[in-house]
Write a protein that holds these residues in place. Structure first.
Motif, PDB file in Angstrom:
ATOM      1  N   ARG A  59      13.475 -73.158 -18.564  1.00 30.67           N
ATOM      2  CA  ARG A  59      14.531 -72.915 -17.589  1.00 30.67           C
ATOM      3  C   ARG A  59      14.037 -71.992 -16.481  1.00 30.67           C
ATOM      4  NH1 ARG A  59      20.554 -70.395 -18.721  1.00 30.67           N
ATOM      5  NH2 ARG A  59      21.398 -70.809 -16.667  1.00 30.67           N
TER       6      ARG A  59
ATOM      7  N   ASP B 163      14.360 -79.992 -13.184  1.00 30.10           N
ATOM      8  CA  ASP B 163      15.780 -80.123 -13.499  1.00 30.10           C
ATOM      9  C   ASP B 163      16.019 -81.307 -14.430  1.00 30.10           C
ATOM     10  OD1 ASP B 163      16.571 -77.927 -12.107  1.00 30.10           O
ATOM     11  OD2 ASP B 163      17.083 -79.007 -10.275  1.00 30.10           O
TER      12      ASP B 163
ATOM     13  N   GLU C   4      13.857 -72.801 -12.508  1.00 31.09           N
ATOM     14  CA  GLU C   4      14.451 -71.953 -11.476  1.00 31.09           C
ATOM     15  C   GLU C   4      13.419 -71.586 -10.411  1.00 31.09           C
ATOM     16  OE1 GLU C   4      16.551 -68.593 -12.907  1.00 31.09           O
ATOM     17  OE2 GLU C   4      18.098 -69.776 -13.906  1.00 31.09           O
TER      18      GLU C   4
ATOM     19  N   ASP D 181      23.525 -66.015 -20.822  1.00 29.38           N
ATOM     20  CA  ASP D 181      22.278 -66.288 -20.117  1.00 29.38           C
ATOM     21  C   ASP D 181      21.107 -65.679 -20.867  1.00 29.38           C
ATOM     22  OD1 ASP D 181      20.955 -65.430 -16.828  1.00 29.38           O
ATOM     23  OD2 ASP D 181      20.279 -66.824 -18.365  1.00 29.38           O
TER      24      ASP D 181
ATOM     25  N   LEU E 266      16.820 -79.340 -21.778  1.00 24.82           N
ATOM     26  CA  LEU E 266      16.624 -78.034 -22.401  1.00 24.82           C
ATOM     27  C   LEU E 266      17.234 -77.964 -23.787  1.00 24.82           C
ATOM     28  CD1 LEU E 266      17.198 -75.705 -19.323  1.00 24.82           C
ATOM     29  CD2 LEU E 266      15.062 -76.630 -20.221  1.00 24.82           C
TER      30      LEU E 266
ATOM     31  N   ARG F  77      22.188 -80.954 -19.874  1.00 22.94           N
ATOM     32  CA  ARG F  77      21.662 -79.673 -19.458  1.00 22.94           C
ATOM     33  C   ARG F  77      21.946 -78.618 -20.518  1.00 22.94           C
ATOM     34  NH1 ARG F  77      21.583 -78.442 -13.206  1.00 22.94           N
ATOM     35  NH2 ARG F  77      21.016 -80.487 -12.403  1.00 22.94           N
ATOM     36  N   TYR F  78      21.069 -77.608 -20.554  1.00 19.14           N
ATOM     37  CA  TYR F  78      21.259 -76.504 -21.476  1.00 19.14           C
ATOM     38  C   TYR F  78      22.487 -75.692 -21.081  1.00 19.14           C
ATOM     39  CZ  TYR F  78      20.572 -71.996 -23.657  1.00 19.14           C
ATOM     40  OH  TYR F  78      20.742 -70.843 -24.361  1.00 19.14           O
TER      41      TYR F  78
END
Length: 667
Positions: free
Chosen positions: A351, A331, A355, A18, A335, A12-13
């Protein structure tokens, strides 16, 4: 990004702060999904389509997939795979030229020896590999030539290692014998570890011991022997695909040259053993594929392997972005890999899409129905209904020439008097009398009102209102084939949803029934109507719809019956006594007779009826005009974009007896 592949770990990234400063726009996503659902798509398909298209200011999956494919094409069109052979040829030419210069200027050399050496150099094979191998035992007279030739061995050694271990070519440049010995020790220990793992005899202590001794060779920083094998196998398989992508001549040349790597046959034996172990441990890797390179930028073995890893990573990203496999979710998208290949902005877009998908599916906007399919949840329906009703209110306000329209709801008009609040009262407070009661009670208890007041339930008085008539409302919507064929399907659903939201939030005392009529009529809840796919069966069974409306009104005898009919065609079907639907075009006289008879029954019960005529069919115009004359009803022929405002406006007109200046649309 350079052709050199920096990392082969997947996950995962997790990079830095953020990057998604702006929050994802769920309202835009919900509106787009709902629009497609109302057009007949399943919620799952509608969500996938939105994710593919992206938002107003956000790339979609199709955009990212297009960029992935473009980068893949760029890599293949930019590069060719003879970089190592070209470097070797240049070093060989330098060595031969410097040796000839030395032979020409060395006056003390025996002429016979000079002639023999010149003949050797003159008659070297045209094959680079054969020439290098033939000169392996040559006694160089020029130190410059000898150095150039030794650099060939060094280059080949670093390249074949760089094929298996990213970064080795640079790390071993100008390496000492001790450095090369460290590589040999690492390969020996690595092969022993993999052999033990294949037999199931290795332990975590074996892996930790190996990493403590040789971890510097593995920038991927694997945390287990499985992660180590994954990284090595991905690189080794890419190296095999690199060889398969070369011409047969290039492949043969490199295989012959590899024997000269560091001048050490043992190195090649260790690498062959490593490849064999990795093939056995990871047979699922692509060990036999190939690509067609057509560019001009030469690649060495290590960099070429990195490009093949990039291409494999791009192919994996393309599959992830396609979301075409069972159980796919965003998911799953890597990323880190997307950022490596397309840059950080691409990872940010992906991303955000993930989301949105997560929020829509896990955040309450979709739920599984009894049949297991995804549906828009009540929360999503309320949010969508609120948006549609707001749009409808703007249209109504525009018609009345007003800047704002407010709606109080169904409580009624205030009489000027008040009474004590009772549990369940929804009327507005009489603030003046409530505060007066609190002051009197505080003073009676010996308190000082100037020091503050505490309201008690007994202090509260509410404004009395005159009750408004409650209504039983039926919205009859035509779902015959022509509604979908003429583009009226979605406006019909938007209208139903706006009216449903108005009644359920502002006029809770009313009762609303949604009834669809095609070949048959059917009562539906708003969720089922919203998700209803476009029907292709012929038939406009208004008769059956009126029967169901009459049944609904009889269940609410104390309420004012209000009938709203949306249709684009004359009745072409009616219900027979045995429950079957009879269809006929042109309309059968019996269909017209029983439909009119059912409408007459509604008229005798005092039903307020409005027909919303869509389209310009003269037969329909004559029919509805005759119908409303029989029951003193109304006909409205709105433009398609005004249908929602027309239906809601007629509901309010019937409810407020012609005026609705004080309606609050904000809920």
């Amino acid at each position: 990004m350079s052709a050199h592949h920096r990392s082969s770990r997947y996950g995962r990234y997790t990079g830095g702060p953020d990057p998604l400063a702006p929050p994802v726009d769920l309202a835009e996503a919900l509106d787009a999904v709902a629009e497609d659902v109302m057009a007949g798509y399943s919620p799952r398909h509608a969500l996938q389509e939105f994710l593919r298209r992206g938002g107003r200011d956000r790339e979609g999956l199709d955009d990212l997939a297009g960029r992935v494919q473009q980068r893949r094409r760029d890599l293949l069109s930019r590069h060719r795979l003879d970089g190592t052979l070209s470097e070797v040829q240049k070093l060989l030419d330098t060595a031969v030229l410097e040796e000839r210069k030395q032979l020409a200027r060395d006056a003390r050399m025996d002429n016979t020896d000079r002639a023999f050496r010149e003949m050797q150099l003159q008659n070297l094979p045209s094959s680079t590999a054969a020439a290098v191998n033939e000169l392996a035992s040559y006694d160089w007279q020029s130190s410059t030539a000898r150095e150039a030739y030794e650099r060939i061995k060094d280059l080949l050694g670093r390249e074949v290692l760089d094929q298996r271990f990213a970064g080795m070519k640079q790390a071993l440049e100008n390496a000492s014998d001790e450095d090369r010995e460290a590589v040999s020790d690492m390969l020996r220990d690595l092969n022993e570890l993999l052999d033990k793992h294949r037999r199931g005899e290795d332990t975590d202590e074996d892996f930790q011991r190996f990493m403590s001794q040789h971890g510097g060779f593995f920038p991927e920083n694997p945390q287990s022997v499985e992660e180590l094998i994954d990284a090595l196998a991905q690189r080794a398989a890419a190296a095999q695909r690199l060889l398969q992508s070369m011409s047969q001549e290039q492949r043969d040349e490199l295989m012959r040259l590899s024997a000269q790597a560091f001048g050490s046959p043992e190195l090649m034996a260790q690498l062959d053993q490593l490849d064999s172990s990795l093939r056995a441990l990871r047979p699922g890797e692509d060990w036999t594929g190939s690509e067609r390179f057509e560019g001009q930028e030469g690649l060495g073995l290590g960099d070429g392997t990195g490009v093949l890893q990039d291409i494999a990573e791009l192919d994996e990203l393309a599959e992830q972005l396609s979301q075409s496999y069972n159980g796919s979710r965003l998911d799953d998208l890597d990323l880190d890999a997307l950022a490596r290949q397309l840059g950080q902005n691409a990872a940010v877009s992906a991303r955000a899409l993930a989301e949105i998908e997560r929020a829509m599916q896990d955040g309450g906007y979709m739920r599984r129905g009894a049949d297991g399919d995804l549906r828009l949840s009540p929360q999503a329906m309320r949010r969508l209904g609120k948006s549609l009703l707001r749009d409808t209110a703007k249209q109504l306000s525009g018609r009345q020439g007003r800047r704002d329209t407010r709606v109080a709801g169904a409580a009624g008009d205030q009489t000027g008097s008040s009474r004590e609040w009772q549990f369940g009262d929804a009327e507005p407070w009489d603030v003046t009398r409530t505060l007066t009661n609190a002051i009197r009670r505080t003073m009676a208890d010996g308190g000082d009102p100037s020091r503050g007041l505490r309201l008690g339930a007994g202090d509260i008085e509410v404004a009395e209102t005159e009750a408004r008539t409650q209504a039983a409302v039926v919205l009859l919507v035509d779902v015959s084939f022509s509604m979908a064929a003429e583009g009226r399907w979605v406006p019909m659903k938007r209208t139903a949803l706006a009216l449903h939201h108005l009644v359920s939030t502002r006029f809770r005392g009313d009762r609303l029934q949604l009834i669809t009529f095609g070949r048959y009529a059917q009562s539906m809840d708003i969720g089922d109507l919203t998700a209803l796919p476009a029907l292709r069966e012929q038939g406009t069974n208004l008769h059956h719809g009126l029967l169901l409306a009459n049944r609904f009104f009889r269940r609410h005898p104390s309420m004012q019956p209000v009938l709203l009919v949306v249709t684009d065609g004359e009745p072409t079907a009616h219900l027979l006594a045995e429950g079957e639907s009879w269809f006929s075009w042109p309309p059968d006289p019996e269909t017209i007779r029983v439909t009119v008879a059912e409408l007459d029954r509604l008229g005798r019960a005092g039903t307020q009826a409005t027909f919303f005529r869509l389209g310009d069919d003269p037969g329909l115009a004559r029919f509805v005009q005759n119908m409303v004359r029989r029951i003193d009803g109304r006909v409205v022929a709105p433009e398609l974009g005004d249908l929602g405002a027309a239906v809601v406006g007629e509901y309010l007109r019937a409810h407020f007896h012609g005026t609705y200046d004080d309606v609050d649309w904000s809920s």
